[in-house]
Design a protein around this motif. Structure first.
Motif, PDB file in Angstrom:
ATOM      1  N   LYS A  69       0.837  -1.200   0.000  1.00  0.00           N
ATOM      2  CA  LYS A  69       0.000   0.000   0.000  1.00  0.00           C
ATOM      3  C   LYS A  69       0.870   1.248   0.000  1.00  0.00           C
ATOM      4  CE  LYS A  69      -3.807   2.228   2.516  1.00  0.00           C
ATOM      5  NZ  LYS A  69      -3.332   3.569   2.385  1.00  0.00           N
ATOM      6  N   SER A  70       1.929   1.233   0.780  1.00  0.00           N
ATOM      7  CA  SER A  70       2.849   2.367   0.816  1.00  0.00           C
ATOM      8  C   SER A  70       3.475   2.613  -0.561  1.00  0.00           C
ATOM      9  CB  SER A  70       3.945   2.106   1.858  1.00  0.00           C
ATOM     10  OG  SER A  70       4.889   3.136   1.863  1.00  0.00           O
ATOM     11  N   ALA A  71       3.893   1.537  -1.222  1.00  0.00           N
ATOM     12  CA  ALA A  71       4.461   1.665  -2.571  1.00  0.00           C
ATOM     13  C   ALA A  71       3.422   2.220  -3.536  1.00  0.00           C
ATOM     14  CB  ALA A  71       4.987   0.321  -3.060  1.00  0.00           C
ATOM     15  N   GLY A  72       2.179   1.748  -3.421  1.00  0.00           N
ATOM     16  CA  GLY A  72       1.101   2.250  -4.271  1.00  0.00           C
ATOM     17  C   GLY A  72       0.820   3.721  -4.015  1.00  0.00           C
ATOM     18  N   ASP A  73       0.850   4.118  -2.739  1.00  0.00           N
ATOM     19  CA  ASP A  73       0.631   5.529  -2.401  1.00  0.00           C
ATOM     20  C   ASP A  73       1.746   6.424  -2.957  1.00  0.00           C
ATOM     21  OD1 ASP A  73      -1.692   4.823  -1.090  1.00  0.00           O
ATOM     22  OD2 ASP A  73      -0.837   4.998   0.937  1.00  0.00           O
ATOM     23  N   GLU A  74       2.980   5.920  -2.912  1.00  0.00           N
ATOM     24  CA  GLU A  74       4.098   6.678  -3.487  1.00  0.00           C
ATOM     25  C   GLU A  74       3.919   6.833  -4.996  1.00  0.00           C
ATOM     26  OE1 GLU A  74       8.043   5.396  -2.309  1.00  0.00           O
ATOM     27  OE2 GLU A  74       7.275   4.900  -0.316  1.00  0.00           O
ATOM     28  N   MET A  75       3.474   5.753  -5.662  1.00  0.00           N
ATOM     29  CA  MET A  75       3.226   5.820  -7.099  1.00  0.00           C
ATOM     30  C   MET A  75       2.148   6.858  -7.393  1.00  0.00           C
ATOM     31  SD  MET A  75       1.472   3.090  -9.715  1.00  0.00           S
ATOM     32  CE  MET A  75      -0.104   3.351  -8.929  1.00  0.00           C
ATOM     33  N   LYS A  76       1.095   6.838  -6.611  1.00  0.00           N
ATOM     34  CA  LYS A  76      -0.005   7.796  -6.789  1.00  0.00           C
ATOM     35  C   LYS A  76       0.515   9.230  -6.662  1.00  0.00           C
ATOM     36  CE  LYS A  76      -3.849   9.309  -4.057  1.00  0.00           C
ATOM     37  NZ  LYS A  76      -4.759   9.016  -2.969  1.00  0.00           N
ATOM     38  N   GLY A  77       1.333   9.477  -5.652  1.00  0.00           N
ATOM     39  CA  GLY A  77       1.903  10.815  -5.469  1.00  0.00           C
ATOM     40  C   GLY A  77       2.778  11.237  -6.638  1.00  0.00           C
ATOM     41  N   ALA A  78       3.578  10.298  -7.138  1.00  0.00           N
ATOM     42  CA  ALA A  78       4.445  10.609  -8.277  1.00  0.00           C
ATOM     43  C   ALA A  78       3.624  10.900  -9.527  1.00  0.00           C
ATOM     44  CB  ALA A  78       5.417   9.451  -8.526  1.00  0.00           C
ATOM     45  N   PHE A  79       2.552  10.126  -9.741  1.00  0.00           N
ATOM     46  CA  PHE A  79       1.669  10.384 -10.884  1.00  0.00           C
ATOM     47  C   PHE A  79       1.018  11.759 -10.765  1.00  0.00           C
ATOM     48  CE2 PHE A  79       1.045   5.709 -12.005  1.00  0.00           C
ATOM     49  CZ  PHE A  79       1.672   5.823 -13.235  1.00  0.00           C
ATOM     50  N   LEU A  80       0.539  12.069  -9.585  1.00  0.00           N
ATOM     51  CA  LEU A  80      -0.099  13.378  -9.382  1.00  0.00           C
ATOM     52  C   LEU A  80       0.876  14.514  -9.663  1.00  0.00           C
ATOM     53  CD1 LEU A  80      -2.296  12.848  -6.203  1.00  0.00           C
ATOM     54  CD2 LEU A  80      -3.078  13.368  -8.507  1.00  0.00           C
ATOM     55  N   THR A  81       2.081  14.374  -9.165  1.00  0.00           N
ATOM     56  CA  THR A  81       3.102  15.397  -9.401  1.00  0.00           C
ATOM     57  C   THR A  81       3.376  15.556 -10.887  1.00  0.00           C
ATOM     58  OG1 THR A  81       4.112  14.969  -7.247  1.00  0.00           O
ATOM     59  CG2 THR A  81       5.494  16.060  -8.904  1.00  0.00           C
ATOM     60  N   ALA A  82       3.504  14.432 -11.588  1.00  0.00           N
ATOM     61  CA  ALA A  82       3.773  14.484 -13.027  1.00  0.00           C
ATOM     62  C   ALA A  82       2.624  15.129 -13.789  1.00  0.00           C
ATOM     63  CB  ALA A  82       4.037  13.075 -13.565  1.00  0.00           C
ATOM     64  N   MET A  83       1.409  14.811 -13.387  1.00  0.00           N
ATOM     65  CA  MET A  83       0.240  15.339 -14.100  1.00  0.00           C
ATOM     66  C   MET A  83      -0.007  16.820 -13.788  1.00  0.00           C
ATOM     67  SD  MET A  83      -0.588  12.841 -15.956  1.00  0.00           S
ATOM     68  CE  MET A  83      -2.112  13.419 -16.659  1.00  0.00           C
ATOM     69  N   GLN A  84       0.441  17.285 -12.635  1.00  0.00           N
ATOM     70  CA  GLN A  84       0.206  18.662 -12.236  1.00  0.00           C
ATOM     71  C   GLN A  84       1.341  19.598 -12.642  1.00  0.00           C
ATOM     72  OE1 GLN A  84      -0.444  18.241  -8.029  1.00  0.00           O
ATOM     73  NE2 GLN A  84      -2.590  17.723  -8.290  1.00  0.00           N
ATOM     74  N   SER A  85       2.281  19.113 -13.395  1.00  0.00           N
ATOM     75  CA  SER A  85       3.444  19.931 -13.762  1.00  0.00           C
ATOM     76  C   SER A  85       3.105  21.044 -14.740  1.00  0.00           C
ATOM     77  CB  SER A  85       4.535  19.039 -14.359  1.00  0.00           C
ATOM     78  OG  SER A  85       4.113  18.527 -15.618  1.00  0.00           O
ATOM     79  N   GLY A  86       1.932  21.011 -15.331  1.00  0.00           N
ATOM     80  CA  GLY A  86       1.515  22.051 -16.259  1.00  0.00           C
ATOM     81  C   GLY A  86       1.790  21.721 -17.714  1.00  0.00           C
ATOM     82  N   LYS A  87       2.547  20.684 -17.970  1.00  0.00           N
ATOM     83  CA  LYS A  87       2.782  20.249 -19.346  1.00  0.00           C
ATOM     84  C   LYS A  87       2.653  18.736 -19.402  1.00  0.00           C
ATOM     85  CE  LYS A  87       7.751  20.348 -18.589  1.00  0.00           C
ATOM     86  NZ  LYS A  87       9.025  20.842 -19.001  1.00  0.00           N
ATOM     87  N   GLU A  88       2.443  18.250 -20.595  1.00  0.00           N
ATOM     88  CA  GLU A  88       2.257  16.823 -20.791  1.00  0.00           C
ATOM     89  C   GLU A  88       3.545  16.065 -20.478  1.00  0.00           C
ATOM     90  OE1 GLU A  88       1.424  14.150 -24.632  1.00  0.00           O
ATOM     91  OE2 GLU A  88       0.002  15.772 -24.298  1.00  0.00           O
TER      92      GLU A  88
END
Length: 166
Positions: A69-88
């Motif tokens: 679950k911790s690994a999954g939560d880290e992945m989720k955070g990394a995805f969110l960061t990547a998607m919120q960067s303002g560019k594709e």
């Protein structure tokens, strides 16, 4: 590249929604009989499937699931960061995130010996690894095998008392 971005956005959104659904069912999680991880143990103990270990000993299923679950939560955070960067984000960003998930799952599963949960974590890690090396990680992540292994791991973790969706 635009098709890749759309595909990744859809896949990432689905993954985030799945991870966000970690607390769907509360009261019967620890007693669910469908995915007992003590299937490989030699002692017929029906008392505590959530704290069972594999035949070679090691971490309990609950500990394994907490690490997953911790690994999954880290992945989720990394995805969110990547998607919120303002560019594709480039495909390499998603590949790197999935490679990290694969490595964390393998490392965590090692502590579980040959338990059912540890095996499912290794299977999930293998599928994440396939996504990590795919030219189009968005399409690779949307395969039925990856989804099935994630569902099986989620069910096993639910039986161990850990609410997580993979």
């Amino acid at each position: 590249m635009n098709r890749f971005g759309l595909t990744c956005t859809v896949v990432v959104s689905a993954a985030l929604l799945a991870l966000a659904g970690c607390g769907e069912e509360d009261s019967t999680a620890a007693s669910a009989p469908s995915a007992s991880a003590s299937d490989t143990s030699t002692a017929p103990s029906a008392a505590a499937p959530s704290s069972s270990t594999g035949a070679t000993g090691g971490a309990s299923d609950k500990e394994l699931c907490q690490n997953a679950k911790s690994a999954g939560d880290e992945m989720k955070g990394a995805f969110l960061t990547a998607m919120q960067s303002g560019k594709e984000p480039e495909p390499a960003v998603f590949q790197e995130i999935m490679k990290g998930l694969e490595q964390k799952m393998v490392a965590a599963a090692t502590a579980g010996g040959d338990s059912k949960v540890a095996g499912l974590m290794r299977d999930f890690a293998a599928e994440a690894g396939k996504v990590a090396v795919a030219a189009d990680p968005g399409t690779a992540a949307a395969n039925p095998t990856f989804e099935k292994v994630g569902e099986d791991l989620s069910a096993a973790c639910k039986a161990a008392g850990v609410k997580a969706t993979f």
